[in-house]
Design a protein around this motif. Structure first.
Motif, PDB file in Angstrom:
ATOM      1  N   ALA A  81      53.518  43.007  33.163  1.00  0.00           N
ATOM      2  CA  ALA A  81      54.047  42.620  34.483  1.00  0.00           C
ATOM      3  C   ALA A  81      52.919  42.358  35.480  1.00  0.00           C
ATOM      4  O   ALA A  81      52.972  41.399  36.249  1.00  0.00           O
ATOM      5  CB  ALA A  81      54.988  43.696  34.997  1.00  0.00           C
ATOM      6  N   GLY A  82      51.897  43.200  35.474  1.00  0.00           N
ATOM      7  CA  GLY A  82      50.801  43.023  36.423  1.00  0.00           C
ATOM      8  C   GLY A  82      50.068  41.711  36.186  1.00  0.00           C
ATOM      9  O   GLY A  82      49.748  40.977  37.112  1.00  0.00           O
ATOM     10  N   LYS A  83      49.842  41.412  34.923  1.00  0.00           N
ATOM     11  CA  LYS A  83      49.137  40.186  34.559  1.00  0.00           C
ATOM     12  C   LYS A  83      49.959  38.979  34.978  1.00  0.00           C
ATOM     13  O   LYS A  83      49.423  37.987  35.484  1.00  0.00           O
ATOM     14  CB  LYS A  83      48.926  40.172  33.048  1.00  0.00           C
ATOM     15  CG  LYS A  83      47.921  39.144  32.585  1.00  0.00           C
ATOM     16  CD  LYS A  83      47.710  39.221  31.081  1.00  0.00           C
ATOM     17  CE  LYS A  83      48.471  38.142  30.384  1.00  0.00           C
ATOM     18  NZ  LYS A  83      49.281  38.477  29.274  1.00  0.00           N
ATOM     19  N   ALA A  85      52.160  38.808  37.418  1.00  0.00           N
ATOM     20  CA  ALA A  85      52.126  38.664  38.873  1.00  0.00           C
ATOM     21  C   ALA A  85      50.815  38.028  39.301  1.00  0.00           C
ATOM     22  O   ALA A  85      50.786  37.156  40.172  1.00  0.00           O
ATOM     23  CB  ALA A  85      52.300  40.031  39.537  1.00  0.00           C
ATOM     24  N   ARG A  86      49.723  38.436  38.681  1.00  0.00           N
ATOM     25  CA  ARG A  86      48.420  37.843  39.039  1.00  0.00           C
ATOM     26  C   ARG A  86      48.381  36.357  38.710  1.00  0.00           C
ATOM     27  O   ARG A  86      47.824  35.564  39.446  1.00  0.00           O
ATOM     28  CB  ARG A  86      47.286  38.568  38.308  1.00  0.00           C
ATOM     29  CG  ARG A  86      46.865  39.844  38.981  1.00  0.00           C
ATOM     30  CD  ARG A  86      45.493  40.278  38.522  1.00  0.00           C
ATOM     31  NE  ARG A  86      45.376  40.363  37.077  1.00  0.00           N
ATOM     32  CZ  ARG A  86      45.863  41.349  36.344  1.00  0.00           C
ATOM     33  NH1 ARG A  86      46.481  42.348  36.930  1.00  0.00           N
ATOM     34  NH2 ARG A  86      45.728  41.353  35.041  1.00  0.00           N
ATOM     35  N   ASP A 104      54.992  44.741  41.751  1.00  0.00           N
ATOM     36  CA  ASP A 104      54.260  43.537  41.369  1.00  0.00           C
ATOM     37  C   ASP A 104      54.748  42.312  42.144  1.00  0.00           C
ATOM     38  O   ASP A 104      53.971  41.413  42.448  1.00  0.00           O
ATOM     39  CB  ASP A 104      54.382  43.313  39.856  1.00  0.00           C
ATOM     40  CG  ASP A 104      53.542  44.319  39.090  1.00  0.00           C
ATOM     41  OD1 ASP A 104      52.397  44.544  39.488  1.00  0.00           O
ATOM     42  OD2 ASP A 104      54.044  44.893  38.115  1.00  0.00           O
ATOM     43  N   THR A 166      47.270  50.790  33.880  1.00  0.00           N
ATOM     44  CA  THR A 166      47.340  49.429  33.360  1.00  0.00           C
ATOM     45  C   THR A 166      48.750  49.022  32.948  1.00  0.00           C
ATOM     46  O   THR A 166      48.984  47.848  32.707  1.00  0.00           O
ATOM     47  CB  THR A 166      46.435  49.251  32.119  1.00  0.00           C
ATOM     48  OG1 THR A 166      46.710  50.297  31.207  1.00  0.00           O
ATOM     49  CG2 THR A 166      44.976  49.286  32.487  1.00  0.00           C
TER      50      THR A 166
ATOM     51  N   LEU B 232      37.925  47.542  30.070  1.00  0.00           N
ATOM     52  CA  LEU B 232      39.231  48.128  30.366  1.00  0.00           C
ATOM     53  C   LEU B 232      39.308  48.549  31.832  1.00  0.00           C
ATOM     54  O   LEU B 232      40.341  48.389  32.482  1.00  0.00           O
ATOM     55  CB  LEU B 232      39.494  49.338  29.461  1.00  0.00           C
ATOM     56  CG  LEU B 232      40.815  50.064  29.754  1.00  0.00           C
ATOM     57  CD1 LEU B 232      41.999  49.210  29.341  1.00  0.00           C
ATOM     58  CD2 LEU B 232      40.880  51.404  29.065  1.00  0.00           C
ATOM     59  N   ILE B 235      40.112  45.590  33.884  1.00  0.00           N
ATOM     60  CA  ILE B 235      41.541  45.291  33.839  1.00  0.00           C
ATOM     61  C   ILE B 235      42.303  46.282  34.722  1.00  0.00           C
ATOM     62  O   ILE B 235      43.225  45.923  35.454  1.00  0.00           O
ATOM     63  CB  ILE B 235      42.067  45.387  32.388  1.00  0.00           C
ATOM     64  CG1 ILE B 235      41.345  44.381  31.495  1.00  0.00           C
ATOM     65  CG2 ILE B 235      43.570  45.175  32.330  1.00  0.00           C
ATOM     66  CD1 ILE B 235      41.821  42.961  31.591  1.00  0.00           C
ATOM     67  N   THR B 236      41.899  47.561  34.662  1.00  0.00           N
ATOM     68  CA  THR B 236      42.553  48.582  35.474  1.00  0.00           C
ATOM     69  C   THR B 236      42.477  48.225  36.952  1.00  0.00           C
ATOM     70  O   THR B 236      43.462  48.345  37.682  1.00  0.00           O
ATOM     71  CB  THR B 236      41.866  49.933  35.236  1.00  0.00           C
ATOM     72  OG1 THR B 236      41.865  50.193  33.842  1.00  0.00           O
ATOM     73  CG2 THR B 236      42.587  51.042  35.943  1.00  0.00           C
ATOM     74  N   LEU B 238      42.131  45.264  38.184  1.00  0.00           N
ATOM     75  CA  LEU B 238      42.954  44.078  38.431  1.00  0.00           C
ATOM     76  C   LEU B 238      44.423  44.453  38.552  1.00  0.00           C
ATOM     77  O   LEU B 238      45.157  43.874  39.335  1.00  0.00           O
ATOM     78  CB  LEU B 238      42.765  43.060  37.300  1.00  0.00           C
ATOM     79  CG  LEU B 238      41.458  42.277  37.327  1.00  0.00           C
ATOM     80  CD1 LEU B 238      41.369  41.352  36.134  1.00  0.00           C
ATOM     81  CD2 LEU B 238      41.327  41.471  38.614  1.00  0.00           C
ATOM     82  N   GLU B 239      44.849  45.455  37.755  1.00  0.00           N
ATOM     83  CA  GLU B 239      46.248  45.888  37.823  1.00  0.00           C
ATOM     84  C   GLU B 239      46.596  46.417  39.208  1.00  0.00           C
ATOM     85  O   GLU B 239      47.750  46.455  39.587  1.00  0.00           O
ATOM     86  CB  GLU B 239      46.545  46.989  36.796  1.00  0.00           C
ATOM     87  CG  GLU B 239      46.705  46.550  35.375  1.00  0.00           C
ATOM     88  CD  GLU B 239      47.783  45.521  35.118  1.00  0.00           C
ATOM     89  OE1 GLU B 239      48.879  45.624  35.687  1.00  0.00           O
ATOM     90  OE2 GLU B 239      47.530  44.598  34.332  1.00  0.00           O
ATOM     91  N   TYR B 241      45.411  45.024  41.812  1.00  0.00           N
ATOM     92  CA  TYR B 241      45.094  43.878  42.663  1.00  0.00           C
ATOM     93  C   TYR B 241      43.803  44.118  43.425  1.00  0.00           C
ATOM     94  O   TYR B 241      43.613  43.622  44.518  1.00  0.00           O
ATOM     95  CB  TYR B 241      46.259  43.564  43.610  1.00  0.00           C
ATOM     96  CG  TYR B 241      47.514  43.314  42.829  1.00  0.00           C
ATOM     97  CD1 TYR B 241      47.716  42.101  42.181  1.00  0.00           C
ATOM     98  CD2 TYR B 241      48.472  44.317  42.649  1.00  0.00           C
ATOM     99  CE1 TYR B 241      48.831  41.880  41.409  1.00  0.00           C
ATOM    100  CE2 TYR B 241      49.594  44.103  41.878  1.00  0.00           C
ATOM    101  CZ  TYR B 241      49.768  42.875  41.269  1.00  0.00           C
ATOM    102  OH  TYR B 241      50.875  42.663  40.485  1.00  0.00           O
ATOM    103  N   TYR B 243      40.711  42.980  43.278  1.00  0.00           N
ATOM    104  CA  TYR B 243      39.856  41.939  42.704  1.00  0.00           C
ATOM    105  C   TYR B 243      38.388  42.254  42.968  1.00  0.00           C
ATOM    106  O   TYR B 243      37.525  42.031  42.127  1.00  0.00           O
ATOM    107  CB  TYR B 243      40.201  40.570  43.291  1.00  0.00           C
ATOM    108  CG  TYR B 243      41.524  40.014  42.827  1.00  0.00           C
ATOM    109  CD1 TYR B 243      41.575  38.979  41.908  1.00  0.00           C
ATOM    110  CD2 TYR B 243      42.715  40.515  43.304  1.00  0.00           C
ATOM    111  CE1 TYR B 243      42.787  38.459  41.472  1.00  0.00           C
ATOM    112  CE2 TYR B 243      43.938  40.007  42.876  1.00  0.00           C
ATOM    113  CZ  TYR B 243      43.967  38.988  41.970  1.00  0.00           C
ATOM    114  OH  TYR B 243      45.162  38.493  41.546  1.00  0.00           O
TER     115      TYR B 243
END
Lengths: 364, 276
Positions: A81-83, A85-86, A104, A166, B232, B235-236, B238-239, B241, B243
């Protein structure tokens, strides 16, 4: 730079230009819909809805053709879901989004102007046409005797759940465990907002923090996504219990081995609400607002609700669903994220962001 | 640079091909990296520093760089042997073995990750023998090394093969007839000839390991401070947001790996010059 007889600098620029043109040509293609009799919309969804939307899209395309005479084809994009939304934030032109949690979609409103702030008020039931909950998947015969949340932290019980940092699904698991303790301690979750009970609430919150910390001490592996955890538990034989979405647990039991696993429903769990929304800026750009809105409304229809139930999502209007399809959902007391945690923004901030409660658990 | 441009080459088309090269490298490599650095430049210095020096992030750097180095080193040794066997001996099924070397290239990394995990998990074919010995392979640091060794292997073999083919067997025969022991032949005759290629293979395998995400997340277990790799953590971030935080970690990884690759390249130049 240099002065030679042959225009070396010139041909250098020609080279750059040629390569640029080749790239440009290769990059073209795609684009364009809503022309004449054929409409196309893109539904950006999360992972475990694959089966549901495959069936639902067929049903909706038929319904739309019957009622308007127009052909509609629905493209799907699935992923964490997060990916997802991004991807939409970064420019994926989704017409509708059907994600795992409101947080999200909130992020899309925060980072872009694609959808209005009150997006969740536009459809019934907080824009959630179906709900789910968190249940336990245990090995056949339930050898460790797991019946409720307390049993997860007993002795050498090993619990499989993905990393809440994650995985959206893992955040539901975490919050479900937290809410369970509050419910046990306070009896009635309504007192959370009662200023006179502030002391008792603080004590209960502390107890919940200790319980969740203890729970994660029993977790040997933190997969990055819900499907990864299912694999770890089912295929690789790790752990005694898997915390899972109800629909994923059903899927694991039915598809992977009814003779190997059983579902245990705890006394209290969380009301998981996967919301849906139209992406306003995109449907206006594509001229697909009408069909996109009808698509989401159809999720609330008799057919949409029946398909949700068939795919193990709890329909929000059970009266529209045949009795036998409802029987598979056991009664469980469910609390919502809004009631217990004050909404996803707050929950994310307090528990899952960097420096939040979850990070504290792993502080050395 | 100036001197290079001024030197006239006898080969025609330098201007055109150089133009394509500049554009291509600029678009494919420099542009994304520049965007990355620019993004991280928006972060206040203090926040950048706090992000990249967080104990958990530091632990992930250690794991990522350490495991990649170990995996590349293992591959340098065993990849050399594989390449040696494939080049020097002919045996039935050689073509098949040769083709198999490329498999880790072709397999989607998630597939390799899932397959390796199934194999090394406590109930898996290999895991069930290793676990009683007290060697947990999956869901620990060893698992990370296993995954990185798997995906890095073809780099070493494929860069060594042409170098070994170029190496004339007569050199070894000459060395032997002049009274060199086998070890001496290896150290003084063979190794100098293939060292540059070996270093390249090592560097490629190492760089590949640093960036690997797909296969490692399945086998690592992803426990904070213990088995979390740096990708990882990106990615964490990024989850959430975040950035800026993600790019901060990425920039540090990028700089560190650039320095390491540069050092390996230097070593390569040095060894090439040394052997001449």
């Amino acid at each position: 730079m240099r002065s030679g007889k042959t225009p070396l600098g010139c041909s250098l620029w020609i080279g750059i230009g040629l390569a640029g043109m080749a790239m440009g040509l290769a990059g073209c293609g795609g684009g364009g819909n809503a022309d004449g009799q054929r409409i196309e919309i893109l539904n950006v969804s999360y992972d475990p809805t694959r089966e549901l939307y495959k069936q639902f899209n067929e049903a909706f395309a038929q319904h739309w053709k019957d009622s308007t005479g127009t052909e509609v084809s629905i493209r799907m994009s699935h992923g964490g879901a997060g990916k997802q939304a991004r991807a939409v934030i970064d420019g994926l032109e989704a017409d509708v989004m059907t994600l795992a949690l409101a947080y999200d979609i909130d992020a899309i409103h925060e980072k872009t102007d694609l959808i209005p702030q009150d997006w969740q008020k536009r459809l019934p039931h907080n824009s959630c046409p179906y709900t789910s909950t968190i249940v336990f998947l245990v090995r056949k015969g339930n050898p460790k005797g797991i019946h409720d949340w307390d049993d997860l932290v007993k002795g050498d019980v090993s619990v499989i759940t993905p990393n809440p940092k994650t995985s959206g699904g893992a955040r539901w698991n975490y919050l479900a465990a937290w809410g369970y303790v509050l419910q046990q301690e306070l009896g009635d979750l309504a007192v959370l907002d009662d200023p006179q009970k502030a002391e008792a609430v603080a004590k209960a919150q502390e107890k919940a923090r200790r319980f969740v910390t203890e729970l994660y001490r029993h977790v040997p592996v933190l997969d990055s996504g819900a499907r990864g955890s299912t694999m770890t538990f089912v295929k690789n034989g790790m752990g005694d219990v898997l915390l899972a979405w109800e629909n994923e647990a059903f899927l694991a039991v039915n598809e992977l081995g009814p003779d190997q696993f059983e579902i245990v429903v705890p006394s209290v769990s969380i009301l998981a609400e996967p919301p849906v929304t139209v992406v306003d800026k995109m449907v206006d750009k594509h001229g697909t607002r009408e069909v996109a809105e009808a698509y989401l409304k159809y999720l609330y229809s008799e057919r949409g609700q029946a398909l949700a139930a068939k795919n193990y999502y709890r329909p929000v209007a059970p009266s529209k669903v045949p009795e036998e399809d409802m029987q598979r959902f056991p009664d469980v007391q469910r609390f919502s994220v809004d009631d217990v945690f004050g909404g996803w923004q707050k929950a994310q901030q307090m528990h899952f962001n960097d420096g939040g409660v979850f990070d504290e658990i792993y502080k050395p | 640079m100036q001197i290079r441009v001024l030197q006239r080459s006898v080969l025609p088309g330098f201007g055109l091909t150089m133009g394509v090269t500049v554009f291509y490298l600029g678009l494919i490599v420099l542009l994304p990296l520049a965007a990355l650095v620019l993004k991280s430049a928006t972060v206040p210095w203090q926040q950048f520093w706090d992000t990249v020096c967080d104990p958990r992030v530091m632990a992930s750097y250690r794991l990522s760089f350490g495991a990649s180095l170990i995996a590349a080193a293992v591959n340098a040794v065993f990849g050399f042997i594989v390449a040696w066997v494939l080049v020097r001996y002919s045996f039935p099924g050689r073509k098949l073995v040769d083709a198999m070397v490329d498999l880790p290239f072709a397999l989607p990394t998630a597939v390799s990750g899932i397959a390796l995990t199934a194999l090394y998990a406590p109930g898996g074919w290999l895991g069930r023998w290793l676990t009683p010995l007290g060697i947990p392979a999956a869901y620990c640091r060893l698992g990370v090394v296993i995954a990185l060794t798997f995906i890095g292997m073809p780099f070493v073999v494929r860069t060594l093969q042409p170098a070994l083919e170029d190496l004339d067997p007569e050199l070894e025969e000459a060395a032997a007839s002049l009274g060199a022991s086998r070890l001496q032949t290896f150290r003084r005759v063979l190794l100098p000839g293939i060292l540059p290629a070996l270093l390249t293979g090592f560097a490629l395998a190492f760089a590949r390991g640093l960036g690997e995400y797909g296969s490692v997340v399945f086998i690592a277990g992803n426990m904070p401070m213990k088995t979390e790799i740096a990708p990882l953590l990106i990615i964490t971030k990024l989850e959430q947001y975040d950035y800026a935080g993600a790019t901060a970690i990425a920039v540090v990884m990028l700089s560190a790996s650039f320095l390491l690759l540069l050092a390996i390249n230097m070593l390569q130049w040095w060894s090439r010059r040394h052997s001449e």
